[in-house]
Scaffold this motif. Structure first.
Motif, PDB file in Angstrom:
ATOM      1  N   TYR A 185      -5.159 -10.561  -6.511  1.00 59.91           N
ATOM      2  CA  TYR A 185      -5.384 -10.941  -5.125  1.00 59.91           C
ATOM      3  C   TYR A 185      -6.661 -10.293  -4.605  1.00 59.91           C
ATOM      4  CZ  TYR A 185      -0.445 -12.174  -5.527  1.00 59.91           C
ATOM      5  OH  TYR A 185       0.762 -12.696  -5.939  1.00 59.91           O
ATOM      6  N   GLU A 219      -6.211  -8.186  -1.578  1.00 55.62           N
ATOM      7  CA  GLU A 219      -5.614  -6.892  -1.858  1.00 55.62           C
ATOM      8  C   GLU A 219      -6.685  -5.849  -2.181  1.00 55.62           C
ATOM      9  OE1 GLU A 219      -1.542  -6.286  -3.565  1.00 55.62           O
ATOM     10  OE2 GLU A 219      -2.743  -6.276  -5.398  1.00 55.62           O
ATOM     11  N   TRP A 248       1.328  -2.242   0.039  1.00 52.12           N
ATOM     12  CA  TRP A 248      -0.001  -1.810   0.459  1.00 52.12           C
ATOM     13  C   TRP A 248       0.075  -0.513   1.263  1.00 52.12           C
ATOM     14  CZ3 TRP A 248      -2.843  -6.787   2.572  1.00 52.12           C
ATOM     15  CH2 TRP A 248      -3.057  -7.661   1.492  1.00 52.12           C
ATOM     16  N   ARG A 266       4.493  -7.532   0.055  1.00 56.84           N
ATOM     17  CA  ARG A 266       3.173  -7.089  -0.380  1.00 56.84           C
ATOM     18  C   ARG A 266       2.598  -6.085   0.614  1.00 56.84           C
ATOM     19  NH1 ARG A 266       0.141 -12.015  -0.937  1.00 56.84           N
ATOM     20  NH2 ARG A 266       1.519 -12.300  -2.727  1.00 56.84           N
ATOM     21  N   THR A 282      -5.660  -6.194  -9.795  1.00 62.26           N
ATOM     22  CA  THR A 282      -4.967  -7.147  -8.935  1.00 62.26           C
ATOM     23  C   THR A 282      -5.530  -8.545  -9.117  1.00 62.26           C
ATOM     24  OG1 THR A 282      -4.435  -7.725  -6.643  1.00 62.26           O
ATOM     25  CG2 THR A 282      -6.511  -6.575  -7.017  1.00 62.26           C
ATOM     26  N   THR A 311       1.713  -6.162  -6.989  1.00 61.68           N
ATOM     27  CA  THR A 311       2.364  -7.045  -6.011  1.00 61.68           C
ATOM     28  C   THR A 311       2.522  -8.470  -6.517  1.00 61.68           C
ATOM     29  OG1 THR A 311       0.251  -7.569  -4.932  1.00 61.68           O
ATOM     30  CG2 THR A 311       1.480  -5.675  -4.092  1.00 61.68           C
ATOM     31  N   GLY A 351      10.034  -6.100  -2.130  1.00 57.34           N
ATOM     32  CA  GLY A 351       9.226  -4.954  -1.734  1.00 57.34           C
ATOM     33  C   GLY A 351       9.926  -3.640  -1.999  1.00 57.34           C
TER      34      GLY A 351
END
Length: 321
Positions: free
Chosen positions: A195, A198, A176, A172, A193, A164, A140
């Motif tokens: 995800y 996300e 964010w 993550r 992304t 991420t 991170g």
């Protein structure tokens, strides 16, 4: 009148006989986070590379803050930042040294590069780790440093291409938080992304692309509403109660009931949300059926993704285009 930070019209990019972008139309308003979703090979990274002036396109129009990407790439570069899928910082240097180095590469004077490095280390909560080698940073922290590098020149538009990827949940979450702060400060963020969570968490608007074309656009809630109404969902204590519960849910909801023996779940779509839920709760209580959970559920963004593209987003990763 809403100003547009990014606009594309009938944008096309070919690789041989394959269309990576096939008439892509995007309109991204200023400020906030705009999500770009699509299955593997949909064209997300190609779109970012085109808009960031790293790749020439074949047909169409692309502008960033009103500046034509193809005709005036240098003007566009002065207004944008880019963070790719993998950190671009030097692990042998400290966080402070990385930021000063990139500041100098961006043609800041030495004093200006140092001042900007100190500002960004503070903004990204990296001051305490400023003198540590990046090799000792967590995932991170590295991504936050990478984001800091992309903001050295205070860009009006920031492209985040799967920022991420490969991070653990805690890292993550840190990224964010940083992205939300950037959007709150007025930066326009275009986020691709893999995800779905996300995009749901960060983006105020989302475009779903497939085979180089936009197939849907809207807020997360608007996209969720395109495939189904809400549904009542009951999780039972005993699987043996599924048949009777299914009858109760069908009478209350009036729609097709589905059951899952493994999870002991009964669900059905509803239009009268609270009325149906109240009826189900009352009937279950009267019959003495024991329930572990009951509630109203909205479609997930994963379900929308599958519905619109026919692709499973879980674990999807866009390797090249």
């Amino acid at each position: 009148m809403t100003k547009h930070a990014i606009r594309t019209e009938a944008l096309r990019k070919r690789y041989g006989d394959k269309n990576a972008l096939d008439g892509l139309n995007l309109t991204v308003p200023e400020g906030g986070v705009y999500g770009l979703l699509g299955p593997n090979g949909a064209g997300k990274t190609t779109a970012v590379r085109v808009l960031a002036t790293l790749l020439r396109f074949d047909e169409g129009i692309a502008t960033v803050n009103g500046v034509d990407v193809q005709r005036h790439p240098e003007q566009v570069r002065q207004q944008i930042g880019l963070t790719g899928q993998y950190a671009a910082v030097d692990e042998m240097l400290s966080g402070w040294q990385n930021l000063v180095l990139f500041g100098r590469l961006f043609r800041l004077s030495r004093p200006a590069a140092r001042r900007r490095a100190e500002e960004l280390l503070a903004d990204f909560s990296l001051t305490d780790a400023a003198k540590k080698s990046v090799a000792d940073y967590s995932g991170g922290m590295r991504r936050r440093l990478d984001l800091a590098v992309s903001l050295i020149l205070r860009p009006r538009v920031l492209f985040l291409d799967e920022p991420t990827t490969g991070l653990d949940p805690r890292s993550r979450s840190e990224v964010w938080t940083t992205v939300r702060a950037l959007a709150d400060s007025g930066t326009t963020v275009l986020l691709t992304t893999q995800y779905l969570e996300e995009a749901d968490q960060l983006a105020s608007r989302i475009a779903v692309i497939d085979s180089g074309r936009k197939v849907a656009e809207g807020t997360p809630n608007e996209l969720k509403s395109v495939i189904s109404v809400d549904r009542v969902e009951v999780v039972l204590h005993e699987a043996a109660d599924i048949p009777q519960t299914a009858e109760i849910v069908e009478r209350a909801c009036g729609g097709e009931v589905t059951t899952d023996l493994d999870t002991r779940t009964v669900r059905a779509p509803v239009t009268d949300r609270m009325g149906a839920l109240t009826s189900v709760v009352r009937a279950l209580h009267e019959t003495g059926i024991e329930v572990e959970d009951i509630g109203l559920r909205r479609p997930t963004l994963d379900e929308v993704f599958l519905h619109l593209t026919g692709a499973d987003s879980r674990g999807a990763h866009e390797e090249a285009k």
